[in-house]
Design an enzyme around this catalytic site. Structure first.
Site, PDB file in Angstrom:
ATOM      1  N   ASP A 239     -31.352 -25.901 -12.533  1.00 22.43           N
ATOM      2  CA  ASP A 239     -30.291 -25.546 -12.995  1.00 22.43           C
ATOM      3  C   ASP A 239     -30.382 -23.346 -12.612  1.00 22.43           C
ATOM      4  O   ASP A 239     -31.644 -23.158 -11.763  1.00 22.43           O
ATOM      5  CB  ASP A 239     -30.114 -25.383 -13.978  1.00 22.43           C
ATOM      6  CG  ASP A 239     -28.719 -25.504 -14.744  1.00 22.43           C
ATOM      7  OD1 ASP A 239     -27.882 -26.403 -15.621  1.00 22.43           O
ATOM      8  OD2 ASP A 239     -27.564 -24.230 -14.401  1.00 22.43           O
TER       9      ASP A 239
ATOM     10  N   ASN B 235     -26.306 -34.006  -9.798  1.00 22.70           N
ATOM     11  CA  ASN B 235     -25.311 -33.804 -11.165  1.00 22.70           C
ATOM     12  C   ASN B 235     -24.509 -32.693 -10.656  1.00 22.70           C
ATOM     13  O   ASN B 235     -23.399 -31.761 -10.852  1.00 22.70           O
ATOM     14  CB  ASN B 235     -25.359 -33.940 -12.107  1.00 22.70           C
ATOM     15  CG  ASN B 235     -24.590 -33.432 -12.911  1.00 22.70           C
ATOM     16  OD1 ASN B 235     -24.029 -34.044 -13.075  1.00 22.70           O
ATOM     17  ND2 ASN B 235     -24.933 -33.003 -14.299  1.00 22.70           N
TER      18      ASN B 235
ATOM     19  N   TYR C 181     -12.213 -28.841  -4.289  1.00 26.41           N
ATOM     20  CA  TYR C 181     -13.195 -30.022  -5.276  1.00 26.41           C
ATOM     21  C   TYR C 181     -12.744 -30.869  -4.992  1.00 26.41           C
ATOM     22  O   TYR C 181     -14.086 -32.447  -5.246  1.00 26.41           O
ATOM     23  CB  TYR C 181     -12.099 -29.794  -7.340  1.00 26.41           C
ATOM     24  CG  TYR C 181     -13.580 -30.469  -7.611  1.00 26.41           C
ATOM     25  CD1 TYR C 181     -14.590 -29.915  -8.619  1.00 26.41           C
ATOM     26  CD2 TYR C 181     -12.931 -31.470  -8.159  1.00 26.41           C
ATOM     27  CE1 TYR C 181     -15.736 -30.675  -9.535  1.00 26.41           C
ATOM     28  CE2 TYR C 181     -13.523 -32.083  -9.207  1.00 26.41           C
ATOM     29  CZ  TYR C 181     -14.514 -31.522  -9.877  1.00 26.41           C
ATOM     30  OH  TYR C 181     -15.406 -31.944 -10.737  1.00 26.41           O
TER      31      TYR C 181
ATOM     32  N   LYS D  38     -15.729 -34.077  -4.380  1.00 26.97           N
ATOM     33  CA  LYS D  38     -16.346 -34.888  -4.526  1.00 26.97           C
ATOM     34  C   LYS D  38     -15.858 -36.175  -4.022  1.00 26.97           C
ATOM     35  O   LYS D  38     -16.647 -37.611  -4.139  1.00 26.97           O
ATOM     36  CB  LYS D  38     -15.212 -35.187  -5.788  1.00 26.97           C
ATOM     37  CG  LYS D  38     -15.744 -34.058  -6.907  1.00 26.97           C
ATOM     38  CD  LYS D  38     -17.015 -33.743  -7.347  1.00 26.97           C
ATOM     39  CE  LYS D  38     -17.699 -32.842  -8.111  1.00 26.97           C
ATOM     40  NZ  LYS D  38     -19.008 -32.707  -8.814  1.00 26.97           N
TER      41      LYS D  38
ATOM     42  N   THR E 281     -17.755 -31.416 -22.055  1.00 33.63           N
ATOM     43  CA  THR E 281     -19.287 -30.620 -22.085  1.00 33.63           C
ATOM     44  C   THR E 281     -17.856 -29.691 -23.168  1.00 33.63           C
ATOM     45  O   THR E 281     -16.675 -29.339 -23.417  1.00 33.63           O
ATOM     46  CB  THR E 281     -18.855 -30.720 -21.083  1.00 33.63           C
ATOM     47  OG1 THR E 281     -17.803 -30.052 -20.691  1.00 33.63           O
ATOM     48  CG2 THR E 281     -19.608 -31.661 -19.830  1.00 33.63           C
TER      49      THR E 281
HETATM   50  P1  NAD Z   1     -21.220 -27.448 -17.261  1.00 32.35           P
HETATM   51  O1  NAD Z   1     -21.095 -26.669 -16.386  1.00 32.35           O
HETATM   52  O2  NAD Z   1     -21.209 -27.786 -18.696  1.00 32.35           O
HETATM   53  O3  NAD Z   1     -22.625 -27.681 -16.177  1.00 32.35           O
HETATM   54  C1  NAD Z   1     -22.470 -27.319 -14.834  1.00 32.35           C
HETATM   55  C2  NAD Z   1     -24.335 -26.909 -14.528  1.00 32.35           C
HETATM   56  O4  NAD Z   1     -24.524 -26.975 -13.677  1.00 32.35           O
HETATM   57  C3  NAD Z   1     -24.175 -25.161 -15.482  1.00 32.35           C
HETATM   58  O5  NAD Z   1     -25.317 -25.994 -16.263  1.00 32.35           O
HETATM   59  C4  NAD Z   1     -24.610 -25.020 -14.544  1.00 32.35           C
HETATM   60  O6  NAD Z   1     -25.244 -23.677 -14.413  1.00 32.35           O
HETATM   61  C5  NAD Z   1     -24.864 -26.184 -13.529  1.00 32.35           C
HETATM   62  N1  NAD Z   1     -24.423 -25.284 -11.802  1.00 32.35           N
HETATM   63  C6  NAD Z   1     -23.561 -25.009 -11.868  1.00 32.35           C
HETATM   64  N2  NAD Z   1     -24.362 -23.970 -10.152  1.00 32.35           N
HETATM   65  C7  NAD Z   1     -25.012 -24.488 -10.041  1.00 32.35           C
HETATM   66  C8  NAD Z   1     -25.709 -23.870  -8.574  1.00 32.35           C
HETATM   67  N3  NAD Z   1     -25.275 -23.570  -7.871  1.00 32.35           N
HETATM   68  N4  NAD Z   1     -27.073 -24.773  -8.255  1.00 32.35           N
HETATM   69  C9  NAD Z   1     -27.644 -25.278  -9.863  1.00 32.35           C
HETATM   70  N5  NAD Z   1     -26.633 -25.509 -10.927  1.00 32.35           N
HETATM   71  C10 NAD Z   1     -25.195 -24.913 -10.769  1.00 32.35           C
HETATM   72  O7  NAD Z   1     -20.049 -28.997 -16.030  1.00 32.35           O
HETATM   73  P2  NAD Z   1     -20.094 -30.458 -16.735  1.00 32.35           P
HETATM   74  O8  NAD Z   1     -19.282 -30.795 -16.805  1.00 32.35           O
HETATM   75  O9  NAD Z   1     -21.476 -30.459 -17.267  1.00 32.35           O
HETATM   76  O10 NAD Z   1     -20.353 -30.901 -14.608  1.00 32.35           O
HETATM   77  C11 NAD Z   1     -21.255 -31.615 -14.432  1.00 32.35           C
HETATM   78  C12 NAD Z   1     -21.020 -32.423 -12.681  1.00 32.35           C
HETATM   79  O11 NAD Z   1     -19.839 -32.763 -13.713  1.00 32.35           O
HETATM   80  C13 NAD Z   1     -20.268 -31.612 -12.205  1.00 32.35           C
HETATM   81  O12 NAD Z   1     -20.745 -32.208 -10.701  1.00 32.35           O
HETATM   82  C14 NAD Z   1     -19.189 -31.162 -12.635  1.00 32.35           C
HETATM   83  O13 NAD Z   1     -18.000 -31.200 -11.288  1.00 32.35           O
HETATM   84  C15 NAD Z   1     -18.967 -32.802 -12.717  1.00 32.35           C
HETATM   85  N6  NAD Z   1     -17.327 -33.676 -13.731  1.00 32.35           N
HETATM   86  C16 NAD Z   1     -17.283 -32.943 -14.796  1.00 32.35           C
HETATM   87  C17 NAD Z   1     -16.276 -33.513 -15.381  1.00 32.35           C
HETATM   88  C18 NAD Z   1     -15.205 -32.980 -16.923  1.00 32.35           C
HETATM   89  O14 NAD Z   1     -14.356 -33.414 -16.774  1.00 32.35           O
HETATM   90  N7  NAD Z   1     -16.735 -32.717 -17.553  1.00 32.35           N
HETATM   91  C19 NAD Z   1     -15.227 -34.284 -14.947  1.00 32.35           C
HETATM   92  C20 NAD Z   1     -15.669 -34.744 -13.713  1.00 32.35           C
HETATM   93  C21 NAD Z   1     -16.516 -34.476 -13.114  1.00 32.35           C
END
Ligand code: NAD
Length: 249
Positions: A33, A86, A152, A156, A187
């Site tokens: 991270d 992820n 975005y 994706k 989340t």
């Molecule tokens: P989140 O913000 O809780 O977690 C994402 C993590 O990625 C964070 O800890 C952040 O520090 C880290 N991160 C961000 N940029 C980074 C970088 N450049 N290098 C390394 N780490 C980095 O979000 P989440 O909801 O857990 O999202 C995780 C994945 O799921 C993402 O790809 C997001 O697009 C996808 N997603 C989330 C949802 C949702 O509703 N939560 C829905 C569809 C897809």
């Protein structure tokens, strides 16, 4: 030998939930991270479950930092069996023409380039070792078009293409690559946002046939199934986990 996984974005949300779920299967975890505090919290949580875990700070949009998290994992665990690719950001939610070029570059750099670099360096190690399993994180925005998420959605949808084409090239060598497409999932970040904007939560859930958001634990269950040997013959698949949302659009 014990299995080892790399999880990017493991300091929060879906990545953290997957780390905990995989640790319960006895899998050692490399927590990657950009956020040191969140990453270290995850390491502590999974160690409590009895597995080995290290934190590697990396910005996934930088190829040299991606190579470093792969090298450090191999150094420490000797192998990479599973990769949950992820880490991602959502962007500001502005309409495309109101979005600054810098923001477009940043979303593409992290979500798409970061995912490509990760697969590039991880698959190299996996193929040398006779195979492995990768799960990429797309989104509902990876399978349907929506407003306010043009960049975005482009990243994706790109992840879906990456997944299918990797399988065309490397499935014969023992690689499995699948993608999850979660709908809105509670989340911490999403929860906080909806607590501050209850009307928006109402709007989001009303469009979901199951009338609720997903949970990180539900997504972690799917990721674990796809990564591990339980899903030996599933390859190049994009699995929606969204309470029926995109299938009813
Ligand atoms: P989140 O913000 O809780 O977690 C994402 C993590 O990625 C964070 O800890 C952040 O520090 C880290 N991160 C961000 N940029 C980074 C970088 N450049 N290098 C390394 N780490 C980095 O979000 P989440 O909801 O857990 O999202 C995780 C994945 O799921 C993402 O790809 C997001 O697009 C996808 N997603 C989330 C949802 C949702 O509703 N939560 C829905 C569809 C897809």
């Amino acid at each position: 030998m014990d299995k080892a996984a790399i999880i990017t974005g493991a300091g929060s949300g879906l990545g953290q939930a997957a780390a905990i779920r995989l640790a319960k299967e006895g899998v050692n975890i490399s927590v990657v991270d950009v956020n040191e505090q969140g990453g270290k919290e995850t390491v502590d949580m999974v160690k409590e479950l009895g597995v080995d875990s290290i934190f590697i700070k990396a910005d996934v949009s930088k190829p040299e930092e991606v190579k470093n998290y792969v090298d450090k994992t191999v150094e420490h665990f000797g192998t990479i069996d599973y990769f949950f690719n992820n880490a991602g950001i959502s962007g500001s939610g502005k309409f495309f023409l109101d979005t600054a070029i810098e923001e477009i570059n940043s979303i593409v750099g992290i979500n798409l380039m970061g995912a490509l670099y990760g697969v590039h360096y991880v698959a190299e190690v996996m193929l040398k070792n006779g195979g492995g399993s990768i799960v990429n994180t797309a989104s509902s925005a990876g399978v349907i078009g929506q407003d306010s998420v043009v960049t975005y959605a482009a990243t994706k949808h790109g992840i879906v293409g990456l997944t299918k084409s990797m399988v065309a090239e490397y499935a014969k060598d023992g690689l499995r690559v699948n993608t999850i497409a979660p709908g809105p999932t509670e989340t911490p970040m999403v929860k906080e946002f909806y607590e501050a904007n209850p009307k928006m939560k109402e709007n989001a859930t009303s469009g979901i046939p199951q009338k609720r958001l997903g949970t990180p634990e539900e997504v972690a269950e799917l990721v674990t199934f796809l990564l591990t040997s339980k899903a030996q013959y599933i390859n190049g698949e994009v699995i929606r986990i969204d309470g029926g949302f995109t299938n009813t659009k």
